[in-house]
Write a protein that holds these residues in place. Sequence first.
Motif, PDB file in Angstrom:
ATOM      1  N   SER A   1      48.115  38.498  43.510  1.00 10.87           N
ATOM      2  CA  SER A   1      48.110  37.803  42.258  1.00 10.87           C
ATOM      3  C   SER A   1      46.782  37.453  41.851  1.00 10.87           C
ATOM      4  O   SER A   1      46.404  37.223  40.474  1.00 10.87           O
ATOM      5  N   THR A   2      45.719  37.865  42.431  1.00 10.01           N
ATOM      6  CA  THR A   2      44.432  37.573  42.323  1.00 10.01           C
ATOM      7  C   THR A   2      43.629  38.635  43.072  1.00 10.01           C
ATOM      8  O   THR A   2      43.844  39.227  44.135  1.00 10.01           O
ATOM      9  N   SER A   3      42.185  39.103  42.408  1.00 12.41           N
ATOM     10  CA  SER A   3      41.337  40.062  42.885  1.00 12.41           C
ATOM     11  C   SER A   3      40.939  39.423  44.344  1.00 12.41           C
ATOM     12  O   SER A   3      40.770  40.291  45.512  1.00 12.41           O
ATOM     13  N   PHE A   4      40.750  37.992  44.377  1.00 11.85           N
ATOM     14  CA  PHE A   4      40.261  37.480  45.774  1.00 11.85           C
ATOM     15  C   PHE A   4      41.464  37.534  46.857  1.00 11.85           C
ATOM     16  O   PHE A   4      41.160  37.709  47.876  1.00 11.85           O
ATOM     17  N   GLY A   5      42.426  37.356  46.443  1.00  9.78           N
ATOM     18  CA  GLY A   5      43.737  37.419  47.529  1.00  9.78           C
ATOM     19  C   GLY A   5      43.824  38.922  48.030  1.00  9.78           C
ATOM     20  O   GLY A   5      43.977  39.038  49.100  1.00  9.78           O
ATOM     21  N   PHE A   6      43.726  39.904  47.146  1.00  9.48           N
ATOM     22  CA  PHE A   6      43.603  41.343  47.385  1.00  9.48           C
ATOM     23  C   PHE A   6      42.371  41.692  48.446  1.00  9.48           C
ATOM     24  O   PHE A   6      42.759  42.264  49.448  1.00  9.48           O
ATOM     25  N   VAL A   7      41.365  41.055  48.101  1.00  9.78           N
ATOM     26  CA  VAL A   7      40.163  41.194  48.909  1.00  9.78           C
ATOM     27  C   VAL A   7      40.144  40.768  50.245  1.00  9.78           C
ATOM     28  O   VAL A   7      39.966  41.303  51.406  1.00  9.78           O
ATOM     29  N   LEU A   8      40.747  39.455  50.171  1.00 14.11           N
ATOM     30  CA  LEU A   8      41.132  38.667  51.541  1.00 14.11           C
ATOM     31  C   LEU A   8      41.887  39.592  52.613  1.00 14.11           C
ATOM     32  O   LEU A   8      41.875  39.368  53.578  1.00 14.11           O
TER      33      LEU A   8
ATOM     34  N   LYS B   1      46.641  46.872  37.921  1.00 17.37           N
ATOM     35  CA  LYS B   1      45.884  48.013  37.057  1.00 17.37           C
ATOM     36  C   LYS B   1      44.665  47.330  36.540  1.00 17.37           C
ATOM     37  O   LYS B   1      43.781  48.153  35.977  1.00 17.37           O
ATOM     38  N   LYS B   2      44.621  46.254  36.311  1.00 15.90           N
ATOM     39  CA  LYS B   2      43.530  45.701  35.709  1.00 15.90           C
ATOM     40  C   LYS B   2      42.212  45.455  36.657  1.00 15.90           C
ATOM     41  O   LYS B   2      40.948  45.424  36.184  1.00 15.90           O
ATOM     42  N   GLU B   3      42.561  45.480  37.980  1.00 16.20           N
ATOM     43  CA  GLU B   3      41.295  45.216  38.905  1.00 16.20           C
ATOM     44  C   GLU B   3      40.590  46.640  39.337  1.00 16.20           C
ATOM     45  O   GLU B   3      40.920  47.815  39.133  1.00 16.20           O
ATOM     46  N   ASP B   4      39.048  45.984  39.287  1.00 20.64           N
ATOM     47  CA  ASP B   4      38.156  47.197  39.607  1.00 20.64           C
ATOM     48  C   ASP B   4      38.179  47.564  41.067  1.00 20.64           C
ATOM     49  O   ASP B   4      37.738  46.915  41.941  1.00 20.64           O
ATOM     50  N   ILE B   5      38.738  48.766  41.242  1.00 15.96           N
ATOM     51  CA  ILE B   5      38.838  49.119  42.813  1.00 15.96           C
ATOM     52  C   ILE B   5      37.496  49.231  43.499  1.00 15.96           C
ATOM     53  O   ILE B   5      37.367  48.867  44.517  1.00 15.96           O
ATOM     54  N   PRO B   6      36.615  50.216  42.812  1.00 12.85           N
ATOM     55  CA  PRO B   6      35.228  50.315  43.612  1.00 12.85           C
ATOM     56  C   PRO B   6      34.674  48.985  43.916  1.00 12.85           C
ATOM     57  O   PRO B   6      33.725  48.621  44.966  1.00 12.85           O
ATOM     58  N   LYS B   7      34.594  48.085  43.027  1.00 10.58           N
ATOM     59  CA  LYS B   7      34.100  46.719  43.203  1.00 10.58           C
ATOM     60  C   LYS B   7      34.725  45.870  44.259  1.00 10.58           C
ATOM     61  O   LYS B   7      34.166  45.331  45.099  1.00 10.58           O
ATOM     62  N   ALA B   8      36.170  45.977  44.377  1.00 14.27           N
ATOM     63  CA  ALA B   8      36.893  45.200  45.393  1.00 14.27           C
ATOM     64  C   ALA B   8      36.670  46.117  46.683  1.00 14.27           C
ATOM     65  O   ALA B   8      36.658  45.186  47.774  1.00 14.27           O
ATOM     66  N   SER B   9      36.557  47.276  46.756  1.00 19.79           N
ATOM     67  CA  SER B   9      35.892  48.125  47.935  1.00 19.79           C
ATOM     68  C   SER B   9      34.823  47.469  48.482  1.00 19.79           C
ATOM     69  O   SER B   9      34.589  47.440  49.589  1.00 19.79           O
ATOM     70  N   MET B  10      33.786  47.274  47.591  1.00 19.02           N
ATOM     71  CA  MET B  10      32.596  46.956  48.187  1.00 19.02           C
ATOM     72  C   MET B  10      32.656  45.616  48.767  1.00 19.02           C
ATOM     73  O   MET B  10      31.703  45.036  49.630  1.00 19.02           O
TER      74      MET B  10
ATOM     75  N   LEU C   1      37.329  53.427  51.107  1.00 14.58           N
ATOM     76  CA  LEU C   1      38.369  52.525  50.722  1.00 14.58           C
ATOM     77  C   LEU C   1      38.889  52.609  49.322  1.00 14.58           C
ATOM     78  O   LEU C   1      40.133  52.576  48.940  1.00 14.58           O
ATOM     79  N   SER C   2      37.955  52.888  48.386  1.00 15.61           N
ATOM     80  CA  SER C   2      38.393  53.107  47.014  1.00 15.61           C
ATOM     81  C   SER C   2      39.304  54.146  46.869  1.00 15.61           C
ATOM     82  O   SER C   2      40.359  54.175  46.034  1.00 15.61           O
ATOM     83  N   ALA C   3      39.359  55.598  47.555  1.00 14.18           N
ATOM     84  CA  ALA C   3      40.203  56.536  47.573  1.00 14.18           C
ATOM     85  C   ALA C   3      41.614  56.011  47.752  1.00 14.18           C
ATOM     86  O   ALA C   3      42.741  56.324  47.525  1.00 14.18           O
ATOM     87  N   GLU C   4      41.801  55.135  48.961  1.00 12.16           N
ATOM     88  CA  GLU C   4      42.985  54.739  49.491  1.00 12.16           C
ATOM     89  C   GLU C   4      43.627  53.892  48.644  1.00 12.16           C
ATOM     90  O   GLU C   4      44.753  53.716  48.247  1.00 12.16           O
ATOM     91  N   PHE C   5      42.757  52.732  48.086  1.00 13.60           N
ATOM     92  CA  PHE C   5      43.386  52.007  47.064  1.00 13.60           C
ATOM     93  C   PHE C   5      43.787  52.697  45.987  1.00 13.60           C
ATOM     94  O   PHE C   5      44.781  52.234  45.401  1.00 13.60           O
ATOM     95  N   GLY C   6      42.936  53.686  45.516  1.00 10.15           N
ATOM     96  CA  GLY C   6      43.308  54.335  44.398  1.00 10.15           C
ATOM     97  C   GLY C   6      44.551  55.059  44.256  1.00 10.15           C
ATOM     98  O   GLY C   6      45.415  54.802  43.399  1.00 10.15           O
ATOM     99  N   ILE C   7      44.679  55.679  45.417  1.00 11.12           N
ATOM    100  CA  ILE C   7      46.288  56.600  45.349  1.00 11.12           C
ATOM    101  C   ILE C   7      47.344  55.766  45.557  1.00 11.12           C
ATOM    102  O   ILE C   7      48.353  55.975  45.169  1.00 11.12           O
TER     103      ILE C   7
ATOM    104  N   SER D   1      40.229  59.077  37.268  1.00 14.23           N
ATOM    105  CA  SER D   1      40.831  58.324  36.267  1.00 14.23           C
ATOM    106  C   SER D   1      41.368  57.026  36.445  1.00 14.23           C
ATOM    107  O   SER D   1      41.367  56.066  35.975  1.00 14.23           O
ATOM    108  N   GLU D   2      42.020  57.074  37.707  1.00 15.33           N
ATOM    109  CA  GLU D   2      42.646  55.728  38.430  1.00 15.33           C
ATOM    110  C   GLU D   2      41.450  54.901  38.721  1.00 15.33           C
ATOM    111  O   GLU D   2      41.778  53.547  38.284  1.00 15.33           O
ATOM    112  N   LEU D   3      40.389  55.191  39.323  1.00 21.32           N
ATOM    113  CA  LEU D   3      39.359  54.363  39.651  1.00 21.32           C
ATOM    114  C   LEU D   3      38.624  53.996  38.585  1.00 21.32           C
ATOM    115  O   LEU D   3      38.043  52.876  38.730  1.00 21.32           O
ATOM    116  N   ASN D   4      38.827  54.476  37.355  1.00 28.41           N
ATOM    117  CA  ASN D   4      38.009  53.816  36.289  1.00 28.41           C
ATOM    118  C   ASN D   4      38.748  52.789  35.712  1.00 28.41           C
ATOM    119  O   ASN D   4      38.242  52.214  34.813  1.00 28.41           O
TER     120      ASN D   4
END
Length: 444
Positions: free
Chosen positions: A15-22, A250-259, A65-71, A404-407
């Motif tokens: 539901s949230t980026s914070f929840g995903f990161v946790l 799809k609205k989440e910034d994956i590289p940011k979440a990875s870091m 991490l970005s690659a695995e989240f992205g695929i 394209s997915e990571l962008n």
Amino acid sequence: MSYQQHTSHKNGSFSTSFGFVLACVGSAVGLGNIWMFPYRLGQYGGAAFLIPYLFFICLFGLTGLSAEFGIGRMARTGTLGSYELCWKSRKKEKVGKVMGWIPLLGSLGIAVGYSIIIGWVVRSLFGSITNDIFTQSSSEFFSQATGDFGSVPWHILVIVITIVILLTGSVKQIEKANKIMMPVFFLLFAVLAVRVAMLPGASAGYEFLFIPDWKALTKIDTWVMAMGQAFFSLSITGSGMIVYGSYLNKKEDIPKASMRTAFFDTVAALLAALAIMPAVFAFQIEPNAGPSLMFLTIPEIFRQMPAGRLFSAIFFLSVSFAGITSLINMFEAVIESWQHKFKLGRKFAVILCGAICLGVGLFLEAEPKVGTWMDFITILVVPFGALFGAISIYYVLGYKKIESELNLGRKKPLPTWFKVVAKYIYVPLTIIVFILGIIYKGIG
């Protein structure tokens, strides 16, 4: 309908980026952060070790991490479906279908051994509450759990807890569990770190951890161990993080979440070091790596510490949370793939995964057996899975498609150097990690 046309996963989404990161931090923060990182930090140069470690954490976090989240997000499914998608682009989906089982079996294999070890942790937690862990030597208490069928009730309890969490709501329940357990983990370890800082002689532990030995940077082993510790600490397995990515908006910034995931994982490792090593030195106990630090050394420290029973319970409770959140991810990787591949119902897949994990694990409860099992999985299966994932995503699928997915969800597109780092530094390093793991008999 193609994978890319799916807008959401049938199991739901975070539901949230914070929840995903946790949730990702919960997967990444495991026993290796607690029993291995503190020792390696001191053994390989103290603060100097942090230089290669942080370098590799940033590198692996951003690209791996970005690659695995992205695929996962691109395929809208976990391990098996993601690799099928990668290799389908080269009209060789059968390769993806077959080879994708290796990282998936890696997740299941780790779960088998992990559930046994977390059972020991939970047993130690209850032993702290009841004082049983202090009425006998820690070696005697530990030996009772590590023989053949020596920890069955605690082993079962850990798997049941994991099953219950995964049965009652899928992604939403994973998110809720991590929103509770991970903040509590950080809070409890922070409390321990403050308490340990007050012990006479604790300063020697800080010297061990943070006074830099710059000569260590000239030694190849320092860089090898820093690389291995960073790689495995982030839970890059070619499986577990893919399934969490499949639940990502799809609205989440994956590289940011990875870091952010890499950052909090590093904070957890440093907190563990601050809570453990100063206490080890305060009581003049020789620092050591591996399970003995957690199950033999730590109880002896708490035995000598005022209010040791309370702080022992806090320690093992926080480690239990770290272990169970990691186990949730291992289970979920397997469960989701079975749902996708065999069209199994959610509840049946969860129970089946738990039953297999317990059925195999019961015969591995003796410490030498689970040790051999975990060595095989972590030295051969998991690194190969991560290597297969890196090659499948960045070379077989191709950089343009994953880029394209990571962008998606980013304010600015990925910089041009990301491609160079991902394809020509990260992927070769996964090969090196796999080879060195065999040579060194484990580096993570």
